[in-house]
Design a protein around this motif. Structure first.
Motif, mmCIF file in Angstrom:
data_model
loop_
_atom_site.group_PDB
_atom_site.id
_atom_site.type_symbol
_atom_site.label_atom_id
_atom_site.label_comp_id
_atom_site.label_asym_id
_atom_site.label_seq_id
_atom_site.Cartn_x
_atom_site.Cartn_y
_atom_site.Cartn_z
ATOM 1 N N HIS A 7 -9.097 12.013 33.964
ATOM 2 C CA HIS A 7 -9.433 13.384 33.570
ATOM 3 C C HIS A 7 -10.933 13.568 33.317
ATOM 4 C CE1 HIS A 7 -5.189 14.207 33.258
ATOM 5 N NE2 HIS A 7 -5.027 13.236 32.367
ATOM 6 N N ARG A 8 -11.694 12.568 33.593
ATOM 7 C CA ARG A 8 -13.117 12.587 33.269
ATOM 8 C C ARG A 8 -13.877 13.578 34.141
ATOM 9 N NH1 ARG A 8 -16.827 7.478 31.779
ATOM 10 N NH2 ARG A 8 -18.829 8.550 31.738
ATOM 11 N N VAL A 9 -14.787 14.353 33.494
ATOM 12 C CA VAL A 9 -15.591 15.338 34.229
ATOM 13 C C VAL A 9 -17.089 15.161 33.970
ATOM 14 C CG1 VAL A 9 -13.748 17.060 34.330
ATOM 15 C CG2 VAL A 9 -15.331 17.056 32.375
ATOM 16 N N VAL A 10 -17.464 14.204 33.110
ATOM 17 C CA VAL A 10 -18.878 13.937 32.818
ATOM 18 C C VAL A 10 -19.184 12.497 33.215
ATOM 19 C CG1 VAL A 10 -20.683 13.883 31.063
ATOM 20 C CG2 VAL A 10 -18.813 15.534 30.861
ATOM 21 N N SER A 11 -20.174 12.319 34.094
ATOM 22 C CA SER A 11 -20.488 10.989 34.616
ATOM 23 C C SER A 11 -21.431 10.231 33.688
ATOM 24 C CB SER A 11 -21.131 11.108 35.996
ATOM 25 O OG SER A 11 -22.438 11.662 35.883
ATOM 26 N N SER A 12 -21.480 8.914 33.851
ATOM 27 C CA SER A 12 -22.419 8.086 33.095
ATOM 28 C C SER A 12 -23.858 8.496 33.393
ATOM 29 C CB SER A 12 -22.210 6.610 33.433
ATOM 30 O OG SER A 12 -20.930 6.173 33.043
#
Length: 211
Positions: free
Chosen positions: A130-135
């Motif tokens: 569900h991740r939408v923000v990258s490292s």
């Protein structure tokens, strides 16, 4: 025995996991049914730096709702450091990070006038699907806006919680030495992106929790 008391602010939008972060760090407990923080909650974490020094962290868990923003000047007073938390599965909370950072920098500073050391933490990294923000996004925000470092964490899985706070405590202590000379450990305890690399085995002062 030297005892030091430091006030640490825990800020960010509502529902990012600030209260669960504090509960996990202080008591190593996690629940799924935390209620919305009304105003501010408090918790105390006691750490032994060595045989002669104890650190007491007074953690101020500040409600993330817009209606509490007018009170943050009061909440921020006399703080030694800050943690800003966002949720990697909700872009809005990441976009709000600079709102919190700017509010912090405009209302409080250290005694020498410098900004409060501020750590950026990306919560819910266990929800990779569900991740939408990258490292890369986190790294860029941290490096360009005066954060002392950043880390991806999972409060639910107890990932990088104590390591991140150990890093922050090391930074606080470096800026509050007995000689009064400010210092910094951020450069030696982060990689080239500002990401925290400190682990319990590499902690300079071997801080551990009281039981």
């Amino acid at each position: 025995m030297i005892e030091r008391l430091f006030k640490v602010l825990i800020i960010g939008d509502g529902t990012v996991g600030k209260t669960s972060f504090v509960e996990r760090y202080v008591s190593n407990r996690f629940r799924d049914d935390y209620k919305t923080t009304i105003g501010v909650d408090f918790a105390l974490k006691v750490l032994n730096v060595n045989d002669d020094e104890t650190v007491r962290l007074q953690l101020w868990d500040i409600g993330g709702q817009e209606r509490y923003t007018s009170l943050t000047r009061v909440y921020y007073k006399d703080a030694s450091a800050c943690v800003i938390i966002f949720d990697v599965t909700t872009r809005k909370t990441f976009n709000s990070v600079m709102k919190w950072k700017n509010d912090l920098d405009s209302k409080v500073s250290l005694k020498d006038g410098s900004p409060l050391p501020c750590l950026l933490l990306a919560n819910k990294c266990d929800l990779a699907q569900h991740r939408v923000v990258s490292s890369h996004d986190i790294q860029e925000l941290s490096q360009n806006n005066g954060f002392i470092g950043w880390s991806e964490i999972s409060v639910k899985e107890c990932s990088n919680i104590s390591e991140s706070m150990m890093f922050l405590v090391e930074e606080i202590l470096a800026r509050n030495t007995l000689t009064g000379q400010p210092g910094s450990v951020a450069d030696e305890l982060t990689d080239s992106t500002g990401r925290i690399t400190l682990t319990p085995n590499t902690s300079k002062s071997s801080i551990f929790c009281c039981t």
